[in-house]
Write an enzyme that holds these catalytic residues in place. Structure first.
Site, PDB file in Angstrom:
ATOM      1  N   PHE A 122       0.866  -1.196   0.000  1.00  0.00           N
ATOM      2  CA  PHE A 122       0.000   0.000   0.000  1.00  0.00           C
ATOM      3  C   PHE A 122       0.891   1.231   0.000  1.00  0.00           C
ATOM      4  CE2 PHE A 122      -2.621   2.964   2.738  1.00  0.00           C
ATOM      5  CZ  PHE A 122      -3.815   2.966   2.014  1.00  0.00           C
ATOM      6  N   ALA A 123       0.769   2.051  -1.052  1.00  0.00           N
ATOM      7  CA  ALA A 123       1.697   3.172  -1.200  1.00  0.00           C
ATOM      8  C   ALA A 123       0.949   4.496  -1.078  1.00  0.00           C
ATOM      9  CB  ALA A 123       2.416   3.064  -2.538  1.00  0.00           C
ATOM     10  N   GLU A 126       4.357   9.693   1.618  1.00  0.00           N
ATOM     11  CA  GLU A 126       5.405  10.258   0.757  1.00  0.00           C
ATOM     12  C   GLU A 126       6.400  11.002   1.630  1.00  0.00           C
ATOM     13  OE1 GLU A 126       3.522  12.738  -2.173  1.00  0.00           O
ATOM     14  OE2 GLU A 126       2.415  11.032  -3.049  1.00  0.00           O
ATOM     15  N   PRO A 127       7.559  11.383   1.059  1.00  0.00           N
ATOM     16  CA  PRO A 127       8.518  12.150   1.872  1.00  0.00           C
ATOM     17  C   PRO A 127       7.884  13.406   2.474  1.00  0.00           C
ATOM     18  CG  PRO A 127       9.537  11.449  -0.181  1.00  0.00           C
ATOM     19  CD  PRO A 127       8.104  11.047  -0.270  1.00  0.00           C
ATOM     20  N   SER A 131       1.095  12.136   7.970  1.00  0.00           N
ATOM     21  CA  SER A 131      -0.184  12.318   8.649  1.00  0.00           C
ATOM     22  C   SER A 131      -1.184  13.070   7.774  1.00  0.00           C
ATOM     23  CB  SER A 131       0.025  13.091   9.958  1.00  0.00           C
ATOM     24  OG  SER A 131       0.720  12.266  10.868  1.00  0.00           O
ATOM     25  N   GLN A 337      11.049  -3.437  32.685  1.00  0.00           N
ATOM     26  CA  GLN A 337      11.357  -3.055  34.070  1.00  0.00           C
ATOM     27  C   GLN A 337      11.387  -4.284  34.981  1.00  0.00           C
ATOM     28  OE1 GLN A 337      12.165  -0.009  34.457  1.00  0.00           O
ATOM     29  NE2 GLN A 337      12.501   0.026  36.668  1.00  0.00           N
ATOM     30  N   ILE A 338      10.433  -5.170  34.807  1.00  0.00           N
ATOM     31  CA  ILE A 338      10.377  -6.371  35.648  1.00  0.00           C
ATOM     32  C   ILE A 338      11.572  -7.275  35.362  1.00  0.00           C
ATOM     33  CG2 ILE A 338       9.043  -8.490  36.113  1.00  0.00           C
ATOM     34  CD1 ILE A 338       6.484  -6.765  35.680  1.00  0.00           C
ATOM     35  N   HIS A 339      12.002  -7.316  34.104  1.00  0.00           N
ATOM     36  CA  HIS A 339      13.192  -8.111  33.754  1.00  0.00           C
ATOM     37  C   HIS A 339      14.472  -7.475  34.313  1.00  0.00           C
ATOM     38  CE1 HIS A 339      10.736 -10.337  30.792  1.00  0.00           C
ATOM     39  NE2 HIS A 339      11.741 -11.171  30.675  1.00  0.00           N
ATOM     40  N   GLU A 364      -0.012   3.327  10.273  1.00  0.00           N
ATOM     41  CA  GLU A 364      -1.467   3.304  10.021  1.00  0.00           C
ATOM     42  C   GLU A 364      -2.186   4.404  10.819  1.00  0.00           C
ATOM     43  OE1 GLU A 364      -3.425  -0.362   9.159  1.00  0.00           O
ATOM     44  OE2 GLU A 364      -1.579  -1.315   8.501  1.00  0.00           O
TER      45      GLU A 364
HETATM   46  N1  COS Z   1     -14.172   6.538   5.495  1.00  0.00           N
HETATM   47  C1  COS Z   1     -14.743   7.085   4.409  1.00  0.00           C
HETATM   48  N2  COS Z   1     -14.517   8.381   4.029  1.00  0.00           N
HETATM   49  C2  COS Z   1     -13.719   9.110   4.809  1.00  0.00           C
HETATM   50  C3  COS Z   1     -13.101   8.595   5.964  1.00  0.00           C
HETATM   51  C4  COS Z   1     -13.363   7.251   6.310  1.00  0.00           C
HETATM   52  N3  COS Z   1     -12.830   6.715   7.387  1.00  0.00           N
HETATM   53  N4  COS Z   1     -12.350   9.569   6.546  1.00  0.00           N
HETATM   54  C5  COS Z   1     -12.488  10.649   5.764  1.00  0.00           C
HETATM   55  N5  COS Z   1     -13.312  10.378   4.714  1.00  0.00           N
HETATM   56  C6  COS Z   1     -13.765  11.292   3.676  1.00  0.00           C
HETATM   57  C7  COS Z   1     -14.454  12.495   4.317  1.00  0.00           C
HETATM   58  O1  COS Z   1     -15.807  12.205   4.547  1.00  0.00           O
HETATM   59  C8  COS Z   1     -14.263  13.560   3.287  1.00  0.00           C
HETATM   60  O2  COS Z   1     -15.225  13.384   2.281  1.00  0.00           O
HETATM   61  P1  COS Z   1     -16.022  14.656   1.654  1.00  0.00           P
HETATM   62  O3  COS Z   1     -14.928  15.504   1.025  1.00  0.00           O
HETATM   63  O4  COS Z   1     -16.938  14.040   0.653  1.00  0.00           O
HETATM   64  O5  COS Z   1     -16.688  15.328   2.790  1.00  0.00           O
HETATM   65  C9  COS Z   1     -12.906  13.236   2.686  1.00  0.00           C
HETATM   66  O6  COS Z   1     -12.649  11.841   2.972  1.00  0.00           O
HETATM   67  C10 COS Z   1     -11.785  14.064   3.278  1.00  0.00           C
HETATM   68  O7  COS Z   1     -11.816  13.876   4.690  1.00  0.00           O
HETATM   69  P2  COS Z   1     -11.181  14.924   5.729  1.00  0.00           P
HETATM   70  O8  COS Z   1     -11.660  16.312   5.363  1.00  0.00           O
HETATM   71  O9  COS Z   1     -11.452  14.427   7.097  1.00  0.00           O
HETATM   72  O10 COS Z   1      -9.633  14.798   5.360  1.00  0.00           O
HETATM   73  P3  COS Z   1      -8.366  15.517   6.006  1.00  0.00           P
HETATM   74  O11 COS Z   1      -7.437  15.851   4.918  1.00  0.00           O
HETATM   75  O12 COS Z   1      -8.788  16.603   6.935  1.00  0.00           O
HETATM   76  O13 COS Z   1      -7.596  14.376   6.841  1.00  0.00           O
HETATM   77  C11 COS Z   1      -7.035  12.564   8.289  1.00  0.00           C
HETATM   78  C12 COS Z   1      -8.091  13.355   7.478  1.00  0.00           C
HETATM   79  C13 COS Z   1      -6.070  13.410   9.094  1.00  0.00           C
HETATM   80  C14 COS Z   1      -7.892  11.736   9.201  1.00  0.00           C
HETATM   81  C15 COS Z   1      -6.269  11.669   7.295  1.00  0.00           C
HETATM   82  O14 COS Z   1      -5.395  12.425   6.491  1.00  0.00           O
HETATM   83  C16 COS Z   1      -5.477  10.546   7.945  1.00  0.00           C
HETATM   84  O15 COS Z   1      -6.039   9.530   8.341  1.00  0.00           O
HETATM   85  N6  COS Z   1      -4.148  10.715   8.043  1.00  0.00           N
HETATM   86  C17 COS Z   1      -3.276   9.678   8.526  1.00  0.00           C
HETATM   87  C18 COS Z   1      -2.823   8.859   7.374  1.00  0.00           C
HETATM   88  C19 COS Z   1      -2.285   7.559   7.827  1.00  0.00           C
HETATM   89  O16 COS Z   1      -2.892   6.823   8.579  1.00  0.00           O
HETATM   90  N7  COS Z   1      -1.122   7.263   7.311  1.00  0.00           N
HETATM   91  C20 COS Z   1      -0.508   6.023   7.648  1.00  0.00           C
HETATM   92  C21 COS Z   1       0.191   5.512   6.460  1.00  0.00           C
HETATM   93  S1  COS Z   1      -0.605   4.254   5.692  1.00  0.00           S
HETATM   94  S2  COS Z   1       0.214   2.686   6.516  1.00  0.00           S
END
Ligand code: COS
Length: 384
Positions: A122-123, A126-127, A131, A337-339, A364
Site C-alpha cells: 500500500f503506497a 510520501e517524503p 499524517s 522493568q520487571i526483567h 497506520e
Molecule cells: N471513510 C470514508 N470516508 C472518509 C473517511 C473514512 N474513514 N475519513 C475521511 N473520509 C472522507 C471524508 O468524509 C471527506 O469526504 P467529503 O470531502 O466528501 O466530505 C474526505 O474523505 C476528506 O476527509 P477529511 O476532510 O477528514 O480529510 P483531512 O485531509 O482533513 O484528513 C485525516 C483526514 C487526518 C484523518 C487523514 O489524512 C489521515 O487519516 N491521516 C493519517 C494517514 C495515515 O494513517 N497514514 C498512515 C500511512 S498508511 S500505513
C-alpha cells in the site's frame, strides 16, 4: 460476528500451534538474518494465512472482522515480523481492491493475493506527506488508455517483496485535498518503478520497508481502482479504518505474549530469597498490565462486532488503535522493568519486543491522528 465457532476454533488452534512450534523457535534467527525462512512462508501459504480477509469466491477465508481480530490476537504472540508479511495481503495491500475494486480487478488480483502467490503493498505515504495524507503530491496523468505516474512513496511495508502496489496519486492537480486523489493497482514489474534501499529500522527485523519511486510509470487505465477518478482518498481511509482495528488487535496479542514471558520470568527470578513475583511492587506492574490488556481486548472485539453489523466504526477503530497501541507500549515498558538488567540485553525476547512494538503507535495513523479522528467525529455527531 462469528459464523461458525467450530471452524473458527480449528483455525485459531492451528495458528496457535504454528506460533508455538514454528514461529517462536525461529524469532531470533529472523531478527539476526532480517529474513523469514522460505519454509515458514510456505507453511503460511498452506495455512491460508495470506487470504484471511479476501472473499471466498476469490479463494480467501473471508473472515469477519471479529474472526480476524481473534486471529490477530494469536498470530501476534510471535515476533511482529511474521504478522507483517501476511499483514498487507490481508489488510492495506488488498482491501482497496476488495472494498472499491471493479469485478475485473478483483478477478485479476485477489486469487493470487489470497494464495500468497503474490504480495500486495500500500503506497500512500510520501517524503512530504505522512499524517496529512490528502496533501500527497504523486501525480497520475491520463495519456490515452494509460495513466503516467510520477512521485516517491516512503516507508512502504513489504515493498521489496511486493508484486502489486495500491498507489494513491493525484489525478486532478486543481483540487488540493482528497477529492483530487485516485487509487491505482500498479504491478511491480512496470517500467518506471524503482525501489530505494531497505530502511534500517529500530525493530521488526524480518519485515521490510523502502521507498518506491515512480518515474513516468505507465499504468493501464483499467487499473484505476473502482474505475473512477477522485475516490482514491476515501478508498485509502476505508482501508485504514479496517487496518487500524487489525493493528489494535495485534497490539493486544503482542502485549499478552510479553506479559506471559514476563510472568514466567518473575516467578523464576529470585531476589532477597524469593521469586520477584512475590513482591507487591512487581505485582502492581503485572496487574496493571493484565487489566489494561483486558480492556483493550474487550474494546477491539466490541468495535469488530460493530463493524460486522454494518456500523460506521471510524471512531471505534481509532479509539481501539489509540488505546491498544499505547497500552502495548506501557506493557512493554513494564515488562522490561520487571526483567531488570536482563530486559536491556538481547538474551531475552522482551528487549526485541520493546523495540518492535514502538512502531504500533506510529504506523497506520499515529496516536495523534487517532485523537484528531475521534474528536472530529464527536463534533460532527454532536452537530447532527
Ligand atoms: N471513510 C470514508 N470516508 C472518509 C473517511 C473514512 N474513514 N475519513 C475521511 N473520509 C472522507 C471524508 O468524509 C471527506 O469526504 P467529503 O470531502 O466528501 O466530505 C474526505 O474523505 C476528506 O476527509 P477529511 O476532510 O477528514 O480529510 P483531512 O485531509 O482533513 O484528513 C485525516 C483526514 C487526518 C484523518 C487523514 O489524512 C489521515 O487519516 N491521516 C493519517 C494517514 C495515515 O494513517 N497514514 C498512515 C500511512 S498508511 S500505513
Amino acid at each position: 460476528m462469528i459464523r461458525d465457532q467450530e471452524t473458527l476454533n480449528i483455525l485459531l488452534h492451528s495458528v496457535s500451534r504454528f506460533v508455538r512450534e514454528q514461529l517462536v523457535p525461529v524469532e531470533e534467527e529472523v531478527a539476526e538474518t532480517d529474513t523469514i525462512p522460505e519454509r515458514i512462508v510456505a507453511q503460511m501459504r498452506e495455512l491460508g494465512l495470506f487470504g484471511l480477509s479476501i472473499p471466498e469466491e476469490y479463494g480467501g477465508l473471508d473472515l469477519t472482522m471479529e474472526e480476524e481480530v481473534l486471529f490477530a490476537f494469536e498470530i501476534a504472540k510471535a515476533s511482529p515480523a511474521f504478522r507483517s508479511l501476511i499483514g498487507t495481503n490481508n489488510g492495506i495491500g488488498s482491501q482497496g481492491i476488495v472494498i472499491d475494486g471493479t469485478p475485473e480487478q478483483k478477478e485479476k488480483y485477489l486469487p493470487r493475493l489470497a494464495s500468497g502467490e503474490i504480495i500486495g503493498s500500500f503506497a500512500l505515504t510520501e517524503p512530504g506527506s505522512g499524517s496529512d495524507a490528502a496533501s500527497l503530491r504523486a501525480s497520475a496523468v491520463r495519456d490515452g488508455d494509460h495513466y503516467v505516474i510520477n512521485g516517491t512513496k516512503r516507508f512502504i511495508t513489504n515493498a521489496p517483496e511486493a508484486s502489486i502496489f495500491t498507489v494513491m496519486a493525484r489525478t486532478d492537480p486543481a483540487k488540493k485535498g482528497g477529492s483530487g486523489i485516485s487509487a491505482f493497482v500498479v504491478e511491480a514489474g512496470s517500467p518506471g518503478i524503482s525501489l530505494g534501499k531497505i530502511d534500517k529500522k529500530m525493530g521488526q527485523r524480518g519485515a521490510h520497508t523502502c521507498d518506491v519511486v515512480f518515474e513516468n510509470c505507465r499504468v493501464p487505465a483499467e487499473n484505476l481502482i473502482g474505475g473512477r477518478e477522485g475516490i482514491g482518498f476515501k478508498t485509502a481511509m476505508k482501508v485504514l479504518d479496517k487496518g487500524r482495528l487489525h493493528i489494535a488487535a495485534v497490539s493486544v496479542g503482542v502485549a499478552e505474549r510479553m506479559l506471559a514471558d514476563t510472568l514466567r520470568y518473575a516467578m523464576e527470578r529470585q531476589q532477597f530469597g524469593q521469586p520477584i513475583a512475590d513482591f507487591q511492587l512487581i505485582q502492581a506492574m503485572l496487574a496493571d498490565s493484565k487489566a489494561e490488556i483486558y480492556a483493550a481486548r474487550c474494546m477491539v472485539i466490541d468495535a469488530a462486532r460493530k463493524r460486522d453489523a454494518g456500523e460506521n466504526v471510524s471512531t471505534e477503530a481509532s479509539c481501539s488503535k489509540m488505546f491498544a497501541t499505547e497500552m502495548c507500549g506501557r506493557v512493554a515498558d513494564r515488562c522490561v522493568q520487571i526483567h531488570g538488567g536482563a530486559g536491556y540485553v538481547s538474551d531475552y525476547a522482551i528487549e526485541r519486543f520493546y523495540r518492535d512494538v514502538r512502531l504500533f503507535r506510529i504506523y497506520e495513523g499515529t496516536t495523534q491522528i487517532q485523537q484528531i479522528v475521534i474528536a472530529r467525529n464527536m463534533i460532527k455527531d454532536a452537530q447532527r
